[in-house]
Scaffold this active site. Structure first.
Site, PDB file in Angstrom:
ATOM      1  N   THR A   1     -17.083  -6.270  10.363  1.00  0.00           N
ATOM      2  CA  THR A   1     -18.386  -6.067  10.999  1.00  0.00           C
ATOM      3  C   THR A   1     -19.462  -5.567  10.042  1.00  0.00           C
ATOM      4  O   THR A   1     -19.163  -4.815   9.090  1.00  0.00           O
ATOM      5  CB  THR A   1     -18.231  -5.038  12.142  1.00  0.00           C
TER       6      THR A   1
ATOM      7  N   TYR B   1     -15.913   4.013  14.916  1.00  0.00           N
ATOM      8  CA  TYR B   1     -15.654   2.564  14.990  1.00  0.00           C
ATOM      9  C   TYR B   1     -15.723   1.947  13.598  1.00  0.00           C
ATOM     10  O   TYR B   1     -14.814   1.226  13.166  1.00  0.00           O
ATOM     11  CB  TYR B   1     -16.687   1.911  15.922  1.00  0.00           C
TER      12      TYR B   1
ATOM     13  N   GLY C   1      -7.780 -10.104  21.892  1.00  0.00           N
ATOM     14  CA  GLY C   1      -9.153  -9.950  22.394  1.00  0.00           C
ATOM     15  C   GLY C   1      -9.674 -11.224  23.043  1.00  0.00           C
ATOM     16  O   GLY C   1     -10.882 -11.454  23.074  1.00  0.00           O
TER      17      GLY C   1
ATOM     18  N   TYR D   1      -8.393   6.837  19.807  1.00  0.00           N
ATOM     19  CA  TYR D   1      -7.987   5.553  20.383  1.00  0.00           C
ATOM     20  C   TYR D   1      -8.602   4.404  19.573  1.00  0.00           C
ATOM     21  O   TYR D   1      -7.953   3.385  19.311  1.00  0.00           O
ATOM     22  CB  TYR D   1      -8.396   5.444  21.865  1.00  0.00           C
TER      23      TYR D   1
ATOM     24  N   LEU E   1      -9.315 -10.400  17.112  1.00  0.00           N
ATOM     25  CA  LEU E   1     -10.620 -10.024  17.689  1.00  0.00           C
ATOM     26  C   LEU E   1     -10.509  -8.806  18.598  1.00  0.00           C
ATOM     27  O   LEU E   1     -11.531  -8.244  19.004  1.00  0.00           O
ATOM     28  CB  LEU E   1     -11.192 -11.199  18.510  1.00  0.00           C
TER      29      LEU E   1
ATOM     30  N   ASP F   1      -0.945  -5.453  23.616  1.00  0.00           N
ATOM     31  CA  ASP F   1      -1.894  -4.407  23.243  1.00  0.00           C
ATOM     32  C   ASP F   1      -1.729  -4.132  21.747  1.00  0.00           C
ATOM     33  O   ASP F   1      -0.597  -4.113  21.237  1.00  0.00           O
ATOM     34  CB  ASP F   1      -1.615  -3.136  24.041  1.00  0.00           C
ATOM     35  N   LEU F   2      -2.845  -3.914  21.084  1.00  0.00           N
ATOM     36  CA  LEU F   2      -2.793  -3.652  19.639  1.00  0.00           C
ATOM     37  C   LEU F   2      -2.179  -2.303  19.308  1.00  0.00           C
ATOM     38  O   LEU F   2      -1.888  -2.020  18.140  1.00  0.00           O
ATOM     39  CB  LEU F   2      -4.200  -3.762  19.034  1.00  0.00           C
TER      40      LEU F   2
ATOM     41  N   HIS G   1     -23.719 -10.529  17.236  1.00  0.00           N
ATOM     42  CA  HIS G   1     -23.885 -11.822  17.909  1.00  0.00           C
ATOM     43  C   HIS G   1     -23.674 -11.634  19.398  1.00  0.00           C
ATOM     44  O   HIS G   1     -22.805 -10.899  19.836  1.00  0.00           O
ATOM     45  CB  HIS G   1     -22.979 -12.889  17.305  1.00  0.00           C
TER      46      HIS G   1
ATOM     47  N   GLU H   1     -21.296  -3.275  10.747  1.00  0.00           N
ATOM     48  CA  GLU H   1     -21.320  -1.809  10.885  1.00  0.00           C
ATOM     49  C   GLU H   1     -20.729  -1.129   9.651  1.00  0.00           C
ATOM     50  O   GLU H   1     -20.977   0.051   9.411  1.00  0.00           O
ATOM     51  CB  GLU H   1     -20.553  -1.378  12.133  1.00  0.00           C
TER      52      GLU H   1
ATOM     53  N   GLN I   1     -16.002 -11.315  24.639  1.00  0.00           N
ATOM     54  CA  GLN I   1     -17.038 -12.333  24.401  1.00  0.00           C
ATOM     55  C   GLN I   1     -16.574 -13.390  23.384  1.00  0.00           C
ATOM     56  O   GLN I   1     -16.566 -14.595  23.674  1.00  0.00           O
ATOM     57  CB  GLN I   1     -18.324 -11.684  23.858  1.00  0.00           C
TER      58      GLN I   1
ATOM     59  N   LYS J   1     -12.838   0.221  11.312  1.00  0.00           N
ATOM     60  CA  LYS J   1     -12.963  -1.170  10.862  1.00  0.00           C
ATOM     61  C   LYS J   1     -12.915  -1.269   9.332  1.00  0.00           C
ATOM     62  O   LYS J   1     -12.586  -2.297   8.776  1.00  0.00           O
ATOM     63  CB  LYS J   1     -14.266  -1.771  11.399  1.00  0.00           C
TER      64      LYS J   1
END
Ligand code: NDP
Ligand code: GDR
Length: 355
Positions: free
Chosen positions: A133, A157, A9, A101, A86, A64-65, A187, A135, A13, A161
């Site tokens: 996260t 998501y 990643g 995905y 990341l 790629d993961l 962030h 989340e 960001q 995670k």
């Protein structure tokens, strides 16, 4: 001897801020980028070094993961002291459209990377950071949220995670790996992806102020988030891997604001005041001076299941790592607005030249 880090990643960001931080600390950084039909390295172009130069400090690799053989080869070739995982399909709303995905890259991708370390017998050498996260907390169980708050994921998501969080802990306990989770609250920065709410707001407010957009359409204005600055948080990631034992840490500011308050702060940066009226999908934000409607609600941006309120208790990170978020909410909004006013003006100028 300088340390070597592998960042998945790296084009995102956090990857861009972390790569800079590690290079400044003397690391050699290997970054995993995805093949794309258009350039996707704009966030790291300024630190990219010609691979033909002597001793380049940032080296990019395709990967790629979702590709385990690729990950095994990359870990084998780069022999990293530290891996920062990341890489992820990181957009909560998009995860409702691409749940399989998202699980493949965010959940199984983490497993693939941990397995690569194990297969290569690098458990004693390589420290592993997992980008977990806030989340995970999802449906509010307690406020503020700390390392001991129960999880209740509310999106594909967050569910993916959650698997990544626990498989990281399992590999720590089962194989003695230095495997850690940073449970990071939202962030942001001028490098934030343009479809996350803060950057969407700062870009649109800049465009409205420069007279090239009339209205900003948003979803849930009542959602509350603990927003910090990405440059503070990558320092926290690094500290998590320098700690004397592998552990899991919450990183956040301990302050939360609504989406509505973020909108007001962004307009305040260009000396405009917003007045709200109406309720629910009929709520609008008007320019206090002209009365023009500048913000409307579009239910298209509502999520099937929403996370209403996230607020960090970062006491453990402060106590054990000496980490605190240093950028205030106002400082964050100002940094993003200043950057987007310049960026949007530049885009306008480029467009005018081609018209
Ligand atoms: P971004 O969306 O900006 O970056 C995600 C990165 O992952 C990009 O480099 C992207 O590549 C890459 N990526 C996506 N899918 C894959 C894949 N299948 N294989 C390899 N790489 C992939 O996210 P952030 O930088 O904001 O976040 C970094 C990590 O931290 C993510 O895992 C995110 O879920 C997590 N996180 C973020 C928080 C935040 O507030 N920013 C808070 C908590 C956790 P490309 O550029 O090609 O798209
Ligand atoms: P989030 O960030 O879902 O918290 O995930 P996002 O900025 O997308 O949403 C924050 C809140 O704002 C509300 N919202 C909108 N969101 C978007 N994107 N677009 C809109 O128009 C809009 N209007 C209101 C959302 O409903 C939500 O409540 C981010 C990502 O970086 C994750 O990868 C990371 O794990 C978490 O932060 C912590």
């Amino acid at each position: 001897m300088s340390k070597t880090a592998l960042i998945t990643g790296v084009t995102g960001q956090d990857g861009a801020y972390l790569a800079r931080l590690l290079i400044d600390k003397g690391y050699t950084v290997h970054g995993v980028k995805r093949r794309s039909s258009s350039f996707n390295t704009s966030r790291i172009d300024d630190i990219y070094q010609d691979p033909h130069s002597d001793d380049p400090k940032l080296i990019l690799h395709y990967g790629d993961l979702t590709d385990s053989t690729n990950l095994i080869r990359l870990v084998q070739e780069t022999k990293p002291d530290e891996i920062y995982n990341l890489g992820a399909q990181s957009h909560v709303q998009v995860s409702f459209d691409t749940p399989e995905y998202t699980a493949n890259s965010d959940a199984v991708g983490t497993l693939r990377l941990l397995e690569a370390i194990r297969i290569l017998k690098m458990e004693d050498k390589t420290r592993f950071y997992q980008a977990s996260t806030s989340e995970l907390y999802g449906l509010v169980q307690e406020v503020p949220q700390s390392e001991t708050t129960p999880f209740y994921p509310r999106s594909p998501y967050a569910a993916a995670k959650m698997y990544a969080y626990w498989i990281t802990i399992n590999y720590r306990e089962a194989y003695g790996m230095f495997a850690t989770n940073g449970i990071l609250f939202n962030h942001e920065s001028p490098l934030r992806g343009e479809t996350f709410v803060t950057r969407k707001i700062t870009r649109a407010v800049s465009a409205i102020h420069l007279g090239i957009q009339d209205t900003l359409y948003l979803g849930n204005l009542d959602a509350q988030r603990d927003w910090g600055h990405a440059k503070d948080y990558v320092e926290g990631m690094w500290r998590i891997l320098q700690h004397d034992k592998p552990d899991d840490f919450v990183l956040g500011t301990g302050e939360m604001h609504t989406v509505r308050a973020f909108v007001e702060a962004a307009f305040a940066h260009v000396d405009r005041k917003i007045e709200w009226s109406g309720k629910g999908i009929d709520e609008v934000g008007r320019d206090a001076e002209s009365g023009a409607i500048m913000v409307r609600v579009d239910p298209r941006y509502f999520r099937p299941t929403e996370v209403e309120q996230l607020l960090a208790n970062p006491a453990k990170a402060k106590r054990d790592l000496g980490w605190v978020a240093t950028t205030t909410f106002q400082g964050l909004v100002s940094d993003m607005m200043a950057a987007d006013l310049l960026q949007v003006a530049k885009e306008m100028d480029r467009k005018n030249r081609y018209d």
